[in-house]
Design a protein around this motif. Structure first.
Motif, PDB file in Angstrom:
ATOM      1  N   ARG A 155     -11.684  -3.104   0.717  1.00 45.63           N
ATOM      2  CA  ARG A 155     -12.330  -3.231  -0.588  1.00 45.63           C
ATOM      3  C   ARG A 155     -13.406  -4.311  -0.567  1.00 45.63           C
ATOM      4  NH1 ARG A 155      -6.762  -3.828  -3.708  1.00 45.63           N
ATOM      5  NH2 ARG A 155      -7.932  -5.593  -4.576  1.00 45.63           N
TER       6      ARG A 155
ATOM      7  N   ARG B  28      -9.734   0.699  -7.797  1.00 44.33           N
ATOM      8  CA  ARG B  28     -10.224   0.134  -6.544  1.00 44.33           C
ATOM      9  C   ARG B  28     -10.369   1.202  -5.441  1.00 44.33           C
ATOM     10  NH1 ARG B  28     -11.397  -3.850  -9.312  1.00 44.33           N
ATOM     11  NH2 ARG B  28     -11.366  -5.987  -8.495  1.00 44.33           N
TER      12      ARG B  28
ATOM     13  N   CYS C  80       0.849  -2.859  -8.461  1.00 45.98           N
ATOM     14  CA  CYS C  80       0.401  -1.492  -8.172  1.00 45.98           C
ATOM     15  C   CYS C  80       0.997  -0.985  -6.864  1.00 45.98           C
ATOM     16  CB  CYS C  80      -1.123  -1.435  -8.049  1.00 45.98           C
ATOM     17  SG  CYS C  80      -2.015  -1.648  -9.612  1.00 45.98           S
TER      18      CYS C  80
ATOM     19  N   ALA D 180       1.281   2.073   1.097  1.00 44.20           N
ATOM     20  CA  ALA D 180       1.365   0.772   1.769  1.00 44.20           C
ATOM     21  C   ALA D 180       2.816   0.304   1.775  1.00 44.20           C
ATOM     22  CB  ALA D 180       0.492  -0.248   1.040  1.00 44.20           C
TER      23      ALA D 180
ATOM     24  N   ILE E 144      -1.309  -4.229   2.387  1.00 42.99           N
ATOM     25  CA  ILE E 144      -2.086  -4.579   1.194  1.00 42.99           C
ATOM     26  C   ILE E 144      -3.295  -5.440   1.575  1.00 42.99           C
ATOM     27  CG2 ILE E 144      -2.029  -5.858  -0.987  1.00 42.99           C
ATOM     28  CD1 ILE E 144       0.868  -4.916  -1.298  1.00 42.99           C
TER      29      ILE E 144
ATOM     30  N   ASP F  44      -2.820  -6.316  -7.782  1.00 43.24           N
ATOM     31  CA  ASP F  44      -2.355  -5.856  -6.476  1.00 43.24           C
ATOM     32  C   ASP F  44      -0.834  -5.934  -6.355  1.00 43.24           C
ATOM     33  OD1 ASP F  44      -4.807  -5.118  -5.397  1.00 43.24           O
ATOM     34  OD2 ASP F  44      -5.230  -7.128  -4.647  1.00 43.24           O
TER      35      ASP F  44
ATOM     36  N   CYS G 178      -8.903   3.655   0.629  1.00 45.05           N
ATOM     37  CA  CYS G 178      -7.713   3.146  -0.056  1.00 45.05           C
ATOM     38  C   CYS G 178      -7.949   3.186  -1.559  1.00 45.05           C
ATOM     39  CB  CYS G 178      -7.371   1.729   0.396  1.00 45.05           C
ATOM     40  SG  CYS G 178      -8.601   0.475  -0.029  1.00 45.05           S
TER      41      CYS G 178
ATOM     42  N   HIS H  87      -0.130   1.052  -3.484  1.00 41.76           N
ATOM     43  CA  HIS H  87      -1.401   1.189  -2.769  1.00 41.76           C
ATOM     44  C   HIS H  87      -1.311   2.373  -1.811  1.00 41.76           C
ATOM     45  CE1 HIS H  87      -2.881  -2.876  -4.008  1.00 41.76           C
ATOM     46  NE2 HIS H  87      -1.583  -3.038  -4.183  1.00 41.76           N
TER      47      HIS H  87
ATOM     48  N   ARG I  81      -5.452   2.071  -5.425  1.00 45.96           N
ATOM     49  CA  ARG I  81      -4.174   1.613  -5.945  1.00 45.96           C
ATOM     50  C   ARG I  81      -3.858   2.370  -7.232  1.00 45.96           C
ATOM     51  NH1 ARG I  81      -6.071  -4.538  -7.697  1.00 45.96           N
ATOM     52  NH2 ARG I  81      -7.103  -3.969  -9.670  1.00 45.96           N
TER      53      ARG I  81
ATOM     54  N   ALA J 280      -5.963  -3.227   2.875  1.00 45.84           N
ATOM     55  CA  ALA J 280      -6.664  -2.573   1.770  1.00 45.84           C
ATOM     56  C   ALA J 280      -7.648  -3.532   1.111  1.00 45.84           C
ATOM     57  CB  ALA J 280      -5.653  -2.060   0.746  1.00 45.84           C
ATOM     58  N   GLN J 281      -7.230  -4.778   0.908  1.00 46.44           N
ATOM     59  CA  GLN J 281      -8.123  -5.778   0.326  1.00 46.44           C
ATOM     60  C   GLN J 281      -9.342  -6.020   1.207  1.00 46.44           C
ATOM     61  OE1 GLN J 281      -5.309  -8.964  -0.054  1.00 46.44           O
ATOM     62  NE2 GLN J 281      -4.701  -8.402  -2.138  1.00 46.44           N
TER      63      GLN J 281
END
Length: 246
Positions: free
Chosen positions: A27, A103, A49, A14, A20, A46, A65, A51, A67, A23-24
Motif C-alpha cells: 500500500r 485500501r 479488519c 492474511a 499485514i 488494520d 491486497c 486482509h 482489507r 500488505a502495508q
C-alpha cells in the motif's frame, strides 16, 4: 478459510503480523510512491479488519491486497473508515449485513488483468459465504487535480449516482461537488479510460457513488463513496464473478 487460486495467482487471508506488514508495504508503494522510510500506510483500522492478499504462485510475490471490515448492518456504519469522510446517516437504515472494502491496490509494476479478477473472485466468495447484502468503500482517483477526470465525473453524475435514500452527504472539509458543478456531456470513451479499474468493476455490477469527491491531500487522491447492493447485481455479472471462485 478463504484460499482461491486461478491461473498463476492465489488469494488468501492474511495470517499474522508479517502478512499485514507486507500488505502495508505494498500500500505504501502504491499510494505514497515509495517502498520504505518513516511514512508508511498504516492505521488503526488494520487491527480490526481482515486482509486479503493476492500472490503470484511462481515466486510468492504480493501483487494485490485489500482489507475488509464486516458490519452487522447500517447501525454500525459509523465504525467504518468511510464514515470519517462522508456523512452516512442515510445508510443507518440499511438492515442487512455489509462489508467495507478498503485500501485496495495492485503493485504498480504489474499490469495483468487476471489480478483484478482473482481479487473480485475472493471478495465474491466472502460475500456469498457470509450473506453480505451491501459492499461499500472509497474508490480513489490518483492525484487531486479534478480537471483530468472531468469526463469520468460527468459520467458518474449522468449514470451512477446513489439512490436518494442512500445518498451520502458532505462531511469532509475539501470536496469536489461534481454533481452540482458539472454541466458537460461526458465523452464515454475518455470517461472509461480515466475511471479507476476498481470503480469500473463496481459500476459494471450496478454500483453507485456519492455526488461529490473528497479531496484527500494526505493520500494524494480524489475519492468517491461507492456502494454495491448485492441483490441488484445483474445475474449475468454474478455468474461471471462466481466462475472466478470455482
Amino acid at each position: 478459510m478463504l484460499n482461491l487460486k486461478k491461473g498463476r495467482y492465489v488469494a488468501r487471508l492474511a495470517e499474522g503480523p508479517e502478512d499485514i506488514r507486507a500488505a502495508q508495504d505494498l500500500r505504501t508503494l502504491a499510494f505514497l510512491g515509495h517502498a520504505g522510510g518513516d511514512r508508511r500506510d498504516a492505521d488503526e483500522f488494520d487491527a480490526i479488519c481482515a486482509h486479503i492478499l493476492v500472490e503470484d504462485t511462481r515466486d510468492g510475490r504480493l501483487v494485490c491486497c485489500f482489507r475488509i471490515l464486516p458490519l452487522t448492518g447500517g447501525q454500525e456504519i459509523g465504525r467504518s473508515y468511510s464514515a470519517r469522510y462522508y456523512e452516512l446517516s442515510s445508510l443507518e437504515q440499511f438492515e442487512g449485513p455489509m462489508v467495507e472494502m478498503g485500501r485496495f491496490c495492485i503493485h504498480p509494476d504489474v499490469k495483468d488483468p487476471d489480478i483484478l479478477r482473482v481479487a473480485w473472485g475472493a471478495m465474491t466468495a466472502y460475500v456469498d459465504r457470509n450473506g453480505v447484502e451491501l459492499l461499500f468503500g472509497c474508490s480513489s482517483f490518483k492525484g487531486i487535480d479534478a480537471d483530468q477526470y472531468l469526463d469520468a465525473f460527468a459520467m458518474l453524475k449522468e449514470r451512477h449516482l446513489a439512490p436518494k435514500r442512500w445518498l451520502p452527504r458532505v462531511k469532509a472539509p475539501r470536496v469536489f461537488p461534481f454533481a452540482r458543478k458539472l454541466r458537460r456531456k461526458p465523452d464515454a470513451k475518455l470517461a472509461m479510460l480515466r475511471m479507476p479499474p476498481l470503480l469500473r468493476t463496481y459500476l459494471m455490477m450496478g454500483g453507485w457513488v456519492s455526488d461529490h469527491a473528497v479531496v484527500d491531500a494526505q493520500m494524494n487522491t480524489l475519492h468517491v463513496f461507492t456502494g454495491l447492493e448485492i441483490n441488484a447485481i445483474p445475474p449475468a455479472r454474478k455468474r461471471l464473478l462466481r466462475a472466478t471462485t470455482g
